[in-house]
Design a protein around this motif. Structure first.
Motif, PDB file in Angstrom:
ATOM      1  N   VAL A 174     -62.297  20.535  57.742  1.00  0.00           N
ATOM      2  CA  VAL A 174     -62.905  19.686  56.529  1.00  0.00           C
ATOM      3  C   VAL A 174     -62.597  19.853  55.034  1.00  0.00           C
ATOM      4  O   VAL A 174     -62.541  21.184  54.855  1.00  0.00           O
ATOM      5  N   VAL A 175     -62.254  18.889  54.101  1.00  0.00           N
ATOM      6  CA  VAL A 175     -61.837  19.212  52.799  1.00  0.00           C
ATOM      7  C   VAL A 175     -63.581  19.280  52.242  1.00  0.00           C
ATOM      8  O   VAL A 175     -63.880  18.279  52.194  1.00  0.00           O
ATOM      9  N   THR A 176     -63.454  20.609  51.624  1.00  0.00           N
ATOM     10  CA  THR A 176     -64.772  20.672  50.878  1.00  0.00           C
ATOM     11  C   THR A 176     -64.636  20.749  49.506  1.00  0.00           C
ATOM     12  O   THR A 176     -65.619  20.918  48.835  1.00  0.00           O
ATOM     13  N   GLY A 177     -63.391  20.983  48.822  1.00  0.00           N
ATOM     14  CA  GLY A 177     -63.163  21.089  47.464  1.00  0.00           C
ATOM     15  C   GLY A 177     -61.653  20.716  47.256  1.00  0.00           C
ATOM     16  O   GLY A 177     -61.037  20.877  48.020  1.00  0.00           O
ATOM     17  N   VAL A 178     -61.559  19.878  46.291  1.00  0.00           N
ATOM     18  CA  VAL A 178     -60.275  19.425  45.515  1.00  0.00           C
ATOM     19  C   VAL A 178     -60.312  19.822  44.152  1.00  0.00           C
ATOM     20  O   VAL A 178     -61.016  19.913  43.414  1.00  0.00           O
ATOM     21  N   GLY A 179     -59.277  20.527  43.834  1.00  0.00           N
ATOM     22  CA  GLY A 179     -58.694  20.648  42.352  1.00  0.00           C
ATOM     23  C   GLY A 179     -57.101  20.259  41.875  1.00  0.00           C
ATOM     24  O   GLY A 179     -56.037  20.380  42.926  1.00  0.00           O
ATOM     25  N   GLY A 180     -56.804  20.024  40.835  1.00  0.00           N
ATOM     26  CA  GLY A 180     -55.503  19.935  40.244  1.00  0.00           C
ATOM     27  C   GLY A 180     -55.092  20.537  38.986  1.00  0.00           C
ATOM     28  O   GLY A 180     -56.232  20.765  38.163  1.00  0.00           O
ATOM     29  N   TYR A 181     -54.062  20.838  38.721  1.00  0.00           N
ATOM     30  CA  TYR A 181     -53.598  21.275  37.375  1.00  0.00           C
ATOM     31  C   TYR A 181     -52.331  20.702  36.855  1.00  0.00           C
ATOM     32  O   TYR A 181     -51.305  20.647  37.621  1.00  0.00           O
ATOM     33  N   LEU A 182     -52.169  20.141  35.656  1.00  0.00           N
ATOM     34  CA  LEU A 182     -51.178  19.792  35.119  1.00  0.00           C
ATOM     35  C   LEU A 182     -50.766  20.754  33.630  1.00  0.00           C
ATOM     36  O   LEU A 182     -51.709  21.081  32.858  1.00  0.00           O
ATOM     37  N   PRO A 183     -49.394  21.019  33.583  1.00  0.00           N
ATOM     38  CA  PRO A 183     -49.128  21.867  32.294  1.00  0.00           C
ATOM     39  C   PRO A 183     -49.425  20.952  31.221  1.00  0.00           C
ATOM     40  O   PRO A 183     -49.342  19.855  31.289  1.00  0.00           O
ATOM     41  N   GLU A 184     -49.841  21.547  30.107  1.00  0.00           N
ATOM     42  CA  GLU A 184     -50.034  21.031  28.734  1.00  0.00           C
ATOM     43  C   GLU A 184     -48.976  20.090  28.304  1.00  0.00           C
ATOM     44  O   GLU A 184     -49.375  19.051  27.561  1.00  0.00           O
ATOM     45  N   ARG A 185     -47.827  20.464  28.410  1.00  0.00           N
ATOM     46  CA  ARG A 185     -46.628  19.895  27.675  1.00  0.00           C
ATOM     47  C   ARG A 185     -46.287  18.562  28.435  1.00  0.00           C
ATOM     48  O   ARG A 185     -46.191  18.312  29.401  1.00  0.00           O
ATOM     49  N   ILE A 186     -46.548  17.505  27.437  1.00  0.00           N
ATOM     50  CA  ILE A 186     -46.140  15.970  27.766  1.00  0.00           C
ATOM     51  C   ILE A 186     -44.511  15.836  27.419  1.00  0.00           C
ATOM     52  O   ILE A 186     -44.396  15.923  26.297  1.00  0.00           O
ATOM     53  N   VAL A 187     -43.901  15.154  28.420  1.00  0.00           N
ATOM     54  CA  VAL A 187     -42.726  14.830  28.079  1.00  0.00           C
ATOM     55  C   VAL A 187     -42.631  13.341  28.308  1.00  0.00           C
ATOM     56  O   VAL A 187     -42.746  12.880  29.367  1.00  0.00           O
ATOM     57  N   THR A 188     -42.512  12.507  26.995  1.00  0.00           N
ATOM     58  CA  THR A 188     -42.464  10.998  27.201  1.00  0.00           C
ATOM     59  C   THR A 188     -41.136  10.398  27.615  1.00  0.00           C
ATOM     60  O   THR A 188     -39.865  11.116  27.535  1.00  0.00           O
ATOM     61  N   ASN A 189     -40.892   9.195  27.871  1.00  0.00           N
ATOM     62  CA  ASN A 189     -39.699   8.782  28.163  1.00  0.00           C
ATOM     63  C   ASN A 189     -38.779   8.568  26.908  1.00  0.00           C
ATOM     64  O   ASN A 189     -37.421   8.888  26.870  1.00  0.00           O
ATOM     65  N   ASP A 190     -39.487   8.496  25.604  1.00  0.00           N
ATOM     66  CA  ASP A 190     -38.837   8.392  24.415  1.00  0.00           C
ATOM     67  C   ASP A 190     -38.374   9.680  24.108  1.00  0.00           C
ATOM     68  O   ASP A 190     -37.133   9.998  23.628  1.00  0.00           O
ATOM     69  N   ASP A 191     -38.732  11.055  24.618  1.00  0.00           N
ATOM     70  CA  ASP A 191     -38.424  12.278  24.502  1.00  0.00           C
ATOM     71  C   ASP A 191     -37.034  12.439  25.393  1.00  0.00           C
ATOM     72  O   ASP A 191     -35.968  12.955  24.832  1.00  0.00           O
ATOM     73  N   LEU A 192     -37.021  11.921  26.241  1.00  0.00           N
ATOM     74  CA  LEU A 192     -35.965  12.010  27.331  1.00  0.00           C
ATOM     75  C   LEU A 192     -34.652  11.315  26.617  1.00  0.00           C
ATOM     76  O   LEU A 192     -33.516  11.768  26.968  1.00  0.00           O
ATOM     77  N   ALA A 193     -35.032  10.156  26.169  1.00  0.00           N
ATOM     78  CA  ALA A 193     -34.107   9.308  25.555  1.00  0.00           C
ATOM     79  C   ALA A 193     -33.159  10.032  24.434  1.00  0.00           C
ATOM     80  O   ALA A 193     -32.070   9.730  24.133  1.00  0.00           O
ATOM     81  N   LYS A 194     -33.758  10.988  23.924  1.00  0.00           N
ATOM     82  CA  LYS A 194     -33.078  11.878  22.929  1.00  0.00           C
ATOM     83  C   LYS A 194     -32.236  12.921  23.525  1.00  0.00           C
ATOM     84  O   LYS A 194     -31.390  13.403  22.650  1.00  0.00           O
ATOM     85  N   ILE A 195     -32.106  13.030  24.806  1.00  0.00           N
ATOM     86  CA  ILE A 195     -31.267  13.938  25.254  1.00  0.00           C
ATOM     87  C   ILE A 195     -30.256  13.374  26.493  1.00  0.00           C
ATOM     88  O   ILE A 195     -29.161  14.083  26.917  1.00  0.00           O
ATOM     89  N   VAL A 196     -30.452  12.176  26.855  1.00  0.00           N
ATOM     90  CA  VAL A 196     -29.795  11.651  28.022  1.00  0.00           C
ATOM     91  C   VAL A 196     -29.787  10.010  27.685  1.00  0.00           C
ATOM     92  O   VAL A 196     -30.552   9.335  27.019  1.00  0.00           O
ATOM     93  N   GLU A 197     -28.764   9.302  28.168  1.00  0.00           N
ATOM     94  CA  GLU A 197     -28.638   7.886  27.947  1.00  0.00           C
ATOM     95  C   GLU A 197     -29.537   7.171  28.786  1.00  0.00           C
ATOM     96  O   GLU A 197     -29.321   6.808  29.811  1.00  0.00           O
ATOM     97  N   THR A 198     -30.683   6.893  27.918  1.00  0.00           N
ATOM     98  CA  THR A 198     -31.815   6.140  28.963  1.00  0.00           C
ATOM     99  C   THR A 198     -32.641   5.458  27.895  1.00  0.00           C
ATOM    100  O   THR A 198     -32.473   5.760  26.712  1.00  0.00           O
TER     101      THR A 198
END
Length: 326
Positions: free
Chosen positions: A8-32
């Motif tokens: 039985v699943v009795t607990g759920v948890g998640g974690y995401l790193p603080e740094r957010i990388v947007t699509n616009d951020d990627l457009a600065k380093i690769v053709e997209t």
């Protein structure tokens, strides 16, 4: 009638790193562009771990949150299974590192490697311990630093992935052997090594002695994903003794919004029952299902007693599905 022991699943948890990388951020380093990425994948942003933040740190934070939700402490844990394709080290297993960082007692700790399908595989493995009284409090964790595997000149892959971790606590619970029981009810796991070249990393300890970069034939993966995942979902539902239409929530691997929608259509699942986090998380591989599960629990959509359907497909190719009642 004799009682049936369930995991039985009795607990759920998640974690995401603080740094957010947007699509616009990627457009600065690769053709997209933001439009190009969103049209093809539905992704708007992803999280990226700091350079000094190994995957075990992500896993530990998710584990702590899952334990708190279950009303348990690290002292209770006797089994840790970590699904990851981006371990801290070649060895020991990331699960052993997590055990040390949590301060959990001596017990069982090991990793499962099935790439994006890893969390579903790991649930099945842990079920073999918990439902057979070999473990009383198990942590099943999906944790990835997928951005470490990216070739940042390849716009077809580097825009797709992100970092994160999700975890669940599994404990034994008695049921009647019916679909109304809480716990893990059915599985279908699959692998086809002949499709390796469709999605893989071009490095390894015994071949190149390097980490390598992720390589993918996206169109071929998409085609196999919709067909293969649908078959596994039907098989897992049959194993659980339920109809696909009976599920309350569909929690797919967050690879691509088009794949999510394609599988849901093929299975006849209403889009209102689909938990989608791909826009904010991108593809976090083995972490994507538990992160989406945690999101649904945290925002109140997913409630105790509801029937959940999980599915994933990843490199190998591997794929699989699980039916559980929360």
């Amino acid at each position: 009638m004799p009682k049936v022991l369930r995991s039985v699943v009795t607990g759920v948890g998640g974690y995401l790193p603080e740094r957010i990388v947007t699509n616009d951020d990627l457009a600065k380093i690769v053709e997209t562009s933001d439009e190009w990425i969103r049209e093809r994948t539905g992704i708007r942003q992803r999280r990226q771990a700091e350079d000094d933040q190994p995957v075990s740190d992500l896993a530990v934070e998710a584990a702590r949150r899952a334990l708190a939700a279950a009303g348990r402490s690290p002292d209770d844990v006797d089994l840790i299974v970590v699904a990851t394709t981006t371990p801290d080290l070649t060895f020991p297993a990331t699960a052993a590192i997590v055990q040390r960082k949590l301060g959990a007692p001596v017990g069982i700790a090991f990793d499962v490697q099935a790439v994006c399908s890893g969390f579903v595989y790991a649930l099945s493995v842990a079920d073999g311990f918990v439902a057979r009284r070999r473990a009383k409090c198990a942590l099943v964790i999906g944790a990835e630093c997928m951005t470490r595997l990216m070739d940042w000149t390849d716009r077809g892959t580097c825009v797709l992935f992100g970092d994160g971790a999700g975890a669940v606590v599994l404990e034994p619970g008695e049921g009647e052997g019916a679909v109304a029981d809480r716990g893990l009810l059915g599985f279908a796991l699959r692998a086809d090594g002949t499709k390796q070249d469709l999605l893989y990393v071009d490095g390894g300890v015994s071949t190149t002695r390097t980490t390598g970069y992720l390589r993918m034939q996206g169109n071929q993966v998409f085609r196999h994903a919709v067909v293969n995942i649908s078959e596994a979902v039907v098989a897992a539902a049959a194993d659980a003794g339920v109809e696909v239409s009976a599920v309350d929530w569909f929690i797919p691997h967050q690879a691509n919004q088009r794949i999510l929608e394609g599988v849901a259509r093929r299975l006849g699942i209403d889009e209102t029952k689909v938990i989608s986090t791909v826009a904010e998380h991108a593809n976090t591989s083995a972490a994507s299902i538990p992160l989406a599960l945690d999101q649904g629990v945290q925002d109140g959509r997913i409630k105790p007693g509801q029937l959940l359907l999980l599915e994933a497909m990843g490199g190998g190719l591997t794929w699989g599905a699980c039916v559980l009642r929360l």
